[in-house]
Scaffold this active site. Structure first.
Site, mmCIF file in Angstrom:
data_model
loop_
_atom_site.group_PDB
_atom_site.id
_atom_site.type_symbol
_atom_site.label_atom_id
_atom_site.label_comp_id
_atom_site.label_asym_id
_atom_site.label_seq_id
_atom_site.Cartn_x
_atom_site.Cartn_y
_atom_site.Cartn_z
ATOM 1 N N GLU A 82 107.699 66.595 43.755
ATOM 2 C CA GLU A 82 106.534 65.831 43.948
ATOM 3 C C GLU A 82 106.574 65.261 45.191
ATOM 4 O O GLU A 82 105.408 64.907 45.922
ATOM 5 C CB GLU A 82 106.410 64.751 42.800
ATOM 6 C CG GLU A 82 106.222 65.299 41.547
ATOM 7 C CD GLU A 82 104.836 65.887 41.170
ATOM 8 O OE1 GLU A 82 104.762 66.801 41.861
ATOM 9 O OE2 GLU A 82 104.301 65.573 40.333
ATOM 10 N N THR B 191 96.473 65.937 46.557
ATOM 11 C CA THR B 191 97.010 64.376 46.017
ATOM 12 C C THR B 191 97.282 63.669 47.134
ATOM 13 O O THR B 191 96.877 62.482 47.323
ATOM 14 C CB THR B 191 98.270 64.680 45.181
ATOM 15 O OG1 THR B 191 97.770 65.387 44.108
ATOM 16 C CG2 THR B 191 98.652 63.223 44.715
HETATM 17 N N1 HSE Z 1 99.655 59.337 40.070
HETATM 18 C C1 HSE Z 1 99.462 60.330 40.924
HETATM 19 C C2 HSE Z 1 98.157 59.896 41.859
HETATM 20 C C3 HSE Z 1 99.127 61.748 40.112
HETATM 21 O O1 HSE Z 1 97.244 59.609 41.289
HETATM 22 O O2 HSE Z 1 97.917 60.285 42.950
HETATM 23 C C4 HSE Z 1 98.928 63.070 40.899
HETATM 24 O O3 HSE Z 1 98.602 64.122 39.942
#
Ligand code: HSE
Length: 307
Positions: free
Chosen positions: A128, A181
């Site tokens: 991630e 993201t």
């Molecule tokens: N919590 C993260 C965001 C999840 O909202 O950036 C990304 O899938």
């Protein structure tokens, strides 16, 4: 065992009120992965079918997550990985998390399970970090634990599993635009007011309580986001209309899935979830945006071994 094939579920992160802390695993959509032991040390990505993603280990989220695990073992061999991508990158349903989690889960199985699930989450978070610049755990935790998860703390990592009400279904619509993201995190504000905080943590507590109590109305009332949705929804064409149409069709609540552009709604029962899907589709048909749609019950197991 020298080889394993696994299903790596898509996930909805944030679930409206729980930015970076809440997530849930899905059943109806996910990647597949084959992981094999090799004599050669390290991780090699052999094949990626379905998406154009880097094969270089250090540039691939599965490769990076796998390496993070291997660095914590004295295993002298390595692994090769084939990825069959069904989740589109940039869709908001945990594409990178599925690959990162699948890799570490499968490697752990092939090594005789030396690591517990929280440790696997920690390794998968490195994937991630590569994908979004931040090692958030709200997609990889539900992918690895199954069901709903709450990241109570990042340091130290403390993940709480939450039971899924039996009749809870998710409808997810993915308008075919890509939202990275990393980009959708950059537009967020770094501070919130006390007033906003109070509303938000009331909802997080309400949602967790609603899931434990199987109180569908409480779940619905708690699916409110005062922090992220007002900013990110601007990036998603038709968001307000999809949300309104979902609620009119009977959804308990509706919000952005992860960092978007996918939109999710929760419903009580499969029939309502299907009706919600129909209502969501009508919105995008009218504004001429192509989409994928999924209706899924909660995946309570997480990653699964495939024959
Ligand atoms: N919590 C993260 C965001 C999840 O909202 O950036 C990304 O899938």
């Amino acid at each position: 065992m020298n080889e394993i094939k696994v299903f790596c579920p898509a996930t909805i992160a944030n679930i409206s009120c729980g930015f970076d802390v809440l997530g849930v695993a899905l059943d109806a959509v996910g990647d597949e992965m084959v992981v094999r032991k090799t004599a050669e040390k390290g991780i090699r990505i052999n094949k990626i079918i379905g998406q154009d993603l880097p094969l270089e280990t250090e540039k691939n989220v599965a490769g990076v997550a796998g390496l993070a695990l291997l660095e914590n073992t004295d295993y002298s061999g390595g692994f090769e990985i084939e990825i069959y991508k069904k989740i589109k990158p940039g869709s908001g349903i945990g594409s990178s998390a599925a690959s990162s989690s699948g890799a570490v889960w499968a490697i752990n199985q092939l090594l005789g399970k030396p690591f517990n699930t929280t440790q696997l989450v920690q390794f998968a978070m490195e994937g991630e970090r590569l994908a979004s610049d931040v090692a958030h755990a709200d997609n990889v935790a539900p992918a690895l634990f199954g069901g709903f998860t709450l990241v109570r703390s990042y340091q130290p990592l403390d993940i709480i599993t939450i039971p899924a009400p039996k009749e809870l279904y998710a409808t997810i619509i993915h308008p075919q635009i890509e939202v990275k993201t990393s980009d959708s995190r950059k537009i967020l504000k770094s501070t919130i007011s006390m007033e906003t905080g109070i509303k938000q943590w009331g909802n997080v507590g309400g949602l967790v309580a609603g899931l434990f109590k199987e109180d569908y109305d409480l779940i619905g009332r708690s699916l409110e986001d005062h922090i992220v949705e007002p900013i990110r929804s601007i990036l998603i064409p038709g968001f307000d209309k999809v949300k309104a149409a979902s609620i009119s069709a009977g959804a308990l609540g509706c919000g952005i899935s992860g960092s978007g552009p996918s939109i999710f709604a929760f419903s009580k029962g499969n029939d309502t979830a299907l009706k919600v899907g129909k209502a969501m589709k009508e919105v995008y048909k009218a504004i001429d945006i192509t989409f994928d749609i999924h209706v899924s019950k909660v995946n309570t197991e997480g990653i699964k071994i495939l024959p």
